[in-house]
Design an enzyme around this catalytic site. Sequence first.
Site, PDB file in Angstrom:
ATOM      1  N   GLU A   1       8.792   6.702  -0.072  1.00  0.00           N
ATOM      2  CA  GLU A   1       9.697   7.622  -0.752  1.00  0.00           C
ATOM      3  C   GLU A   1       8.949   8.635  -1.601  1.00  0.00           C
ATOM      4  O   GLU A   1       7.831   8.399  -2.061  1.00  0.00           O
ATOM      5  CB  GLU A   1      10.671   6.836  -1.627  1.00  0.00           C
TER       6      GLU A   1
ATOM      7  N   CYS B   1       7.237  13.374  -7.331  1.00  0.00           N
ATOM      8  CA  CYS B   1       6.551  12.089  -7.411  1.00  0.00           C
ATOM      9  C   CYS B   1       6.248  11.613  -5.985  1.00  0.00           C
ATOM     10  O   CYS B   1       7.156  11.481  -5.169  1.00  0.00           O
ATOM     11  CB  CYS B   1       7.488  11.134  -8.144  1.00  0.00           C
TER      12      CYS B   1
ATOM     13  N   CYS C   1       2.159  -6.181  -9.634  1.00  0.00           N
ATOM     14  CA  CYS C   1       2.576  -6.156 -11.039  1.00  0.00           C
ATOM     15  C   CYS C   1       3.975  -6.781 -11.157  1.00  0.00           C
ATOM     16  O   CYS C   1       4.851  -6.515 -10.328  1.00  0.00           O
ATOM     17  CB  CYS C   1       2.565  -4.735 -11.581  1.00  0.00           C
TER      18      CYS C   1
ATOM     19  N   CYS D   1       2.710  -2.012  -2.081  1.00  0.00           N
ATOM     20  CA  CYS D   1       1.550  -2.061  -2.973  1.00  0.00           C
ATOM     21  C   CYS D   1       1.064  -3.494  -3.044  1.00  0.00           C
ATOM     22  O   CYS D   1       1.860  -4.434  -3.068  1.00  0.00           O
ATOM     23  CB  CYS D   1       1.931  -1.580  -4.375  1.00  0.00           C
TER      24      CYS D   1
ATOM     25  N   CYS E   1       7.434  -4.590 -11.282  1.00  0.00           N
ATOM     26  CA  CYS E   1       7.535  -3.421 -10.414  1.00  0.00           C
ATOM     27  C   CYS E   1       8.148  -3.785  -9.064  1.00  0.00           C
ATOM     28  O   CYS E   1       7.705  -4.729  -8.407  1.00  0.00           O
ATOM     29  CB  CYS E   1       6.140  -2.829 -10.214  1.00  0.00           C
TER      30      CYS E   1
ATOM     31  N   CYS F   1      10.200   3.594  -9.250  1.00  0.00           N
ATOM     32  CA  CYS F   1       9.095   3.075  -8.436  1.00  0.00           C
ATOM     33  C   CYS F   1       9.499   2.059  -7.366  1.00  0.00           C
ATOM     34  O   CYS F   1       9.738   0.902  -7.642  1.00  0.00           O
ATOM     35  CB  CYS F   1       8.121   2.418  -9.423  1.00  0.00           C
TER      36      CYS F   1
END
Length: 392
Positions: A111, A124, A135, A131, A138, A354
């Site tokens: 995205e 962005c 974390c 990922c 997230c 995010c």
Amino acid sequence: MANASDPPDRPTLRPDPRPDLLSLVPEALDHALAEHFRSRGQPAFRATQVRKWVYETGVASFQEMTNLPQEERDALEAAFRLEAPEPETVSRSADGTVKHLWRMEDGELIESVLIPTPERLTLCLSSQAGCAMGCTFCATGWGGFGRQLTTGEIVAQYRGSRAWAEAHDYGPIHNLVFMGMGEPLANRKAVHPALTILNAGLGVGARRITVSTVGVVPGIRELAARPEQFGLALSLHSPEEALRAELIPLEKRHPLPEIMDALHAFRDAGGRRITFEYTMIRDVNDAEALAPKLAARAREVHAFVNLIPFNPIPDQDWLPSRPERVEFFRRTLDAAGVSVAVREPRGRDIDAACGQLRANALVELEGPRRKRGRARGAKVAGAPAAGNGAEG
Ligand code: SAH
Ligand code: SF4
């Protein structure tokens, strides 16, 4: 080159052997196009024509390059690719934020988000599908790692979003931030040339591009060594190593003192902006005692601090800090002489934070995946409840 015995209309091989024009840095693009047209006995200005289509427009195919003769469009198509992912969905928030969910050729979804404010339009970008950093707060981290994006796939998000913005009266894009899905400095092979292309090819000033990292030290040092003055955002989220390690697994590999050293090197390189991102999670990283420690870290490298109320994510029950606490942090930083802003979450109604939309899609389609290593997060106050049946 094709083997002489191959049929002329052989279907495209996988992986596609044609170079992607959007993955080439401007010099390499000029060279490839010049060679291509020279070998076809075409005038040199054809290369300039194609360069303009690539860098100044959002055309998605060589067939749309209407000032080229038909046979030149066909020849370009045979020789090169132009990465131009299809938007799977385009969602527009009540606050004007626009999210493109792009479908890559292999089906991966990534995205990019356009964020308008009265003064400027920010884009962005994503650097990876998913990922691997894991974390705890997230949505992208919870979704796991898909794959690295190519340089062309990164640049294509900009091209596609710019075309959309122009067509919908959003005006020009002022700022670029690598704060979508993924850790850009864990995909440096693709991100370094993408930065060059966005800056030198598509004309986005280096100081208007910000790379956000969770603390990949070698990557910070590489950025410091580049001549362009790209901005750097460090996702700090705690000024203390122990708490930071609970939120960000990478802290154990690159602890804060090492990161701070790299930030000094980045500052010493001259003319560059450092920002700290601080996502404020209620009763997790918003204790009053942390505010002066955050201020001290920021002063040390002259960082601007963004305080961002946590945006709740699926399968986890953490909450954003209370507004009074956010204000306490803001005042403490301000009093310490640190430049600080409180960032309102944008596009919540379209899950524009995010990695959120992809995470939702994954939960709907597959159930939560790759939860390993998340139990650690449960030790932190107010941690997510177990109870989803996934491995503990
Ligand atoms: N991997 C890079 C860039 C992408 S994340 C990085 O971590 O810096 C972009 C920003 O969104 C980071 O500062 C990240 O900490 C923040 N973020 C992630 N999940 C969030 C959430 N649920 N609420 C608020 N901010 C979040
Ligand atoms: Fe990856 Fe950044 Fe999310 Fe951490 S905060 S999981 S590094 S995208």
